[in-house]
Design a protein around this motif. Structure first.
Motif, PDB file in Angstrom:
ATOM      1  N   ASN A  56       5.285  -2.021   7.914  1.00 23.68           N
ATOM      2  CA  ASN A  56       4.191  -2.942   7.592  1.00 23.68           C
ATOM      3  C   ASN A  56       2.959  -2.594   8.425  1.00 23.68           C
ATOM      4  OD1 ASN A  56       5.877  -4.369   5.845  1.00 23.68           O
ATOM      5  ND2 ASN A  56       6.518  -5.790   7.459  1.00 23.68           N
ATOM      6  N   VAL A  57       1.820  -3.089   7.953  1.00 22.72           N
ATOM      7  CA  VAL A  57       0.594  -3.008   8.741  1.00 22.72           C
ATOM      8  C   VAL A  57      -0.199  -4.286   8.497  1.00 22.72           C
ATOM      9  CG1 VAL A  57      -0.681  -1.771   6.919  1.00 22.72           C
ATOM     10  CG2 VAL A  57      -1.457  -1.634   9.295  1.00 22.72           C
ATOM     11  N   ILE A  80       3.987  -0.744   3.652  1.00 22.87           N
ATOM     12  CA  ILE A  80       3.678   0.646   3.301  1.00 22.87           C
ATOM     13  C   ILE A  80       4.904   1.248   2.638  1.00 22.87           C
ATOM     14  CG2 ILE A  80       2.947   2.900   4.167  1.00 22.87           C
ATOM     15  CD1 ILE A  80       1.748   1.469   6.599  1.00 22.87           C
ATOM     16  N   LEU A  88      -7.310  -2.301   3.831  1.00 24.22           N
ATOM     17  CA  LEU A  88      -6.250  -2.947   4.609  1.00 24.22           C
ATOM     18  C   LEU A  88      -6.479  -4.439   4.790  1.00 24.22           C
ATOM     19  CD1 LEU A  88      -5.820  -0.208   7.369  1.00 24.22           C
ATOM     20  CD2 LEU A  88      -4.574  -0.433   5.207  1.00 24.22           C
ATOM     21  N   VAL A 103       0.866  -1.178   0.000  1.00 22.92           N
ATOM     22  CA  VAL A 103       0.000   0.000   0.000  1.00 22.92           C
ATOM     23  C   VAL A 103       0.902   1.226   0.000  1.00 22.92           C
ATOM     24  CG1 VAL A 103      -1.994  -1.067   1.096  1.00 22.92           C
ATOM     25  CG2 VAL A 103      -0.180  -0.116   2.516  1.00 22.92           C
ATOM     26  N   GLN A 124      -7.541   3.448   2.051  1.00 22.40           N
ATOM     27  CA  GLN A 124      -6.912   2.211   1.572  1.00 22.40           C
ATOM     28  C   GLN A 124      -7.621   1.000   2.159  1.00 22.40           C
ATOM     29  OE1 GLN A 124      -2.973   1.851   0.277  1.00 22.40           O
ATOM     30  NE2 GLN A 124      -4.166   3.202  -0.995  1.00 22.40           N
ATOM     31  N   LEU A 138       2.983  -1.557  12.647  1.00 28.00           N
ATOM     32  CA  LEU A 138       3.361  -0.152  12.471  1.00 28.00           C
ATOM     33  C   LEU A 138       4.527   0.192  13.393  1.00 28.00           C
ATOM     34  CD1 LEU A 138      -0.084   1.686  12.343  1.00 28.00           C
ATOM     35  CD2 LEU A 138       1.582   1.587  10.491  1.00 28.00           C
ATOM     36  N   ILE A 140      -2.483   4.812  11.612  1.00 29.77           N
ATOM     37  CA  ILE A 140      -3.544   4.631  10.621  1.00 29.77           C
ATOM     38  C   ILE A 140      -4.682   5.547  11.031  1.00 29.77           C
ATOM     39  CG2 ILE A 140      -5.224   3.050   9.612  1.00 29.77           C
ATOM     40  CD1 ILE A 140      -2.410   2.472   8.679  1.00 29.77           C
ATOM     41  N   ALA A 150       2.156   4.945   1.017  1.00 30.06           N
ATOM     42  CA  ALA A 150       2.152   5.885   2.140  1.00 30.06           C
ATOM     43  C   ALA A 150       1.402   7.158   1.759  1.00 30.06           C
ATOM     44  CB  ALA A 150       3.585   6.227   2.538  1.00 30.06           C
ATOM     45  N   ASP A 204      -6.452   5.400   6.363  1.00 28.10           N
ATOM     46  CA  ASP A 204      -5.504   6.294   5.693  1.00 28.10           C
ATOM     47  C   ASP A 204      -4.104   5.938   6.182  1.00 28.10           C
ATOM     48  OD1 ASP A 204      -7.846   7.440   4.878  1.00 28.10           O
ATOM     49  OD2 ASP A 204      -7.663   9.211   6.172  1.00 28.10           O
ATOM     50  N   THR A 205      -3.183   5.662   5.264  1.00 27.30           N
ATOM     51  CA  THR A 205      -1.837   5.262   5.654  1.00 27.30           C
ATOM     52  C   THR A 205      -0.987   6.488   6.012  1.00 27.30           C
ATOM     53  OG1 THR A 205      -1.231   5.252   3.310  1.00 27.30           O
ATOM     54  CG2 THR A 205      -1.844   3.151   4.285  1.00 27.30           C
TER      55      THR A 205
END
Length: 277
Positions: A235-236, A268, A150, A141, A148, A174, A179, A143, A227-228
Motif C-alpha cells: 500500500n501507499v 499497489i 497518489l 494503482v 500516478q 510502503l 516512490i 506497479a 512513479d510506483t
C-alpha cells in the motif's frame, strides 16, 4: 435599521447607504437590501463607497404608522484588519413620496440627527481549511506505472490570501520499493517545490523557501504524483502534514496552519498485462 411612515402612507423610492469604514470598496460585493426574507431593489456594488438602491420601479410601501426593519447583506471578499460602517448621511438619502398628496418627502431621524451611523464592523483574519478532494484516488494503482496520481487535497484560503513558505507531505504504507519522481502541482499545473527522485515509507517530503500564494476565498487543489515501484505489492498513503507546513495571512502576516489530511490508502498491484508476438 428601521423606517416608519409617521402620518400618511409612504412609498420609498430610493435608499443610499455610504460606507465610512476603512475597507476598500472592492472587498464588499453583492450588496442586497432585505425586508425580512424579501429583497427590495437590485443587488448592487459600491460606487465611490455608496450603495444606491433604486426602488422606483417597485417602491417599498408603508401604511400610515407602519414600521419596517431593513437589513443590508454583502459578500466580504477581503480586507482583513479593516472595518466597514454604513451610514445614512443626510435626509435626502432616503427618497419617498407621500401617497396621499403625491409629493416628495425626505427622512427625519427618530433620535439625534444626521449622519445616522450604523455599527462599525471589523473584518477578522482569515484561515486555512484543508480537506481530501472528492476526486482523490481511492482504489488501486498499478506497479511500475509512471506519473500516478497518489492523492488530491483541497486547500481553501478563507477570508484573506494565504502565502505558504513551507509545505510537508508524509508517505506511509510502503513495505518494499520506493516512490520515484514524487512531485506536487496545483490545478493550474504550477509545481510546488522540486521533484523528489526517491521516497521511501515513513518519509516526510518537506518543501521549504516557498512563495506559494492562494488567493482569498479560493480553493486550490494540490495533486500528488509519483512513479510506483515495479515489483512491490503493498500500500501507499500520502498525507498533507500540518507539522512543517508553514503559512501566513498575506495581509496581517498572522500564522495559518492547515489541518492534517490523509489521502486514501492505495493498493499497489502487479501489472497483469503481457505482450506476446
Amino acid at each position: 435599521f428601521s423606517l416608519q411612515a409617521s402620518n400618511d402612507p409612504v412609498k420609498v423610492t430610493s435608499i443610499r447607504l455610504t460606507n465610512i469604514g476603512s475597507i476598500q470598496a472592492g472587498y464588499l460585493q453583492n450588496l442586497k437590501l432585505m425586508n425580512g426574507s424579501t429583497q427590495i431593489g437590485s443587488t448592487v456594488s459600491l460606487d465611490n463607497n455608496v450603495a444606491t438602491f433604486d426602488l422606483s420601479s417597485n417602491p417599498l410601501l408603508l401604511a400610515s404608522g407602519q414600521t419596517v426593519t431593513l437589513s443590508l447583506y454583502t459578500d466580504i471578499t477581503g480586507g482583513v484588519g479593516r472595518t466597514f460602517q454604513f451610514s445614512i448621511q443626510q435626509a435626502s438619502d432616503v427618497s419617498a413620496v407621500d401617497s396621499m398628496y403625491n409629493v416628495g418627502i425626505g427622512a427625519t431621524a427618530n433620535t439625534g440627527s444626521f449622519p445616522f451611523n450604523f455599527y462599525n464592523v471589523s473584518v477578522n483574519q482569515g484561515g486555512l481549511v484543508s480537506s481530501r478532494d472528492t476526486n482523490s484516488p481511492s482504489t488501486n494503482v498499478v506497479a511500475g506505472n509512471t506519473n500516478q496520481v497518489l492523492a488530491k487535497f483541497d486547500v481553501l484560503a478563507s477570508g484573506d490570501s494565504i502565502k505558504f513558505t513551507a509545505m510537508s507531505f508524509g508517505v506511509s504504507g510502503l513495505t518494499a520499493g520506493t516512490i520515484n519522481n514524487f512531485r506536487v502541482t496545483d490545478q493550474n499545473g504550477t509545481q510546488i517545490g522540486t521533484t523528489q527522485t526517491s521516497v521511501t515509507t515513513s518519509t516526510a517530503v518537506n518543501y521549504s523557501s516557498l512563495n506559494y500564494i492562494i488567493q482569498a476565498n479560493t480553493t486550490n487543489v494540490l495533486n500528488v504524483y509519483g512513479d510506483t515501484p515495479s515489483t512491490a505489492t503493498c500500500n501507499v498513503q500520502v498525507t498533507l502534514n500540518s507539522t512543517n507546513t508553514t503559512a501566513q495571512s498575506y495581509t496581517t502576516f498572522v500564522s495559518a496552519t492547515p489541518t492534517q489530511v490523509q489521502g486514501y490508502s492505495l493498493t499497489i498491484l502487479a501489472s497483469t498485462s503481457n505482450l506476446t508476438a
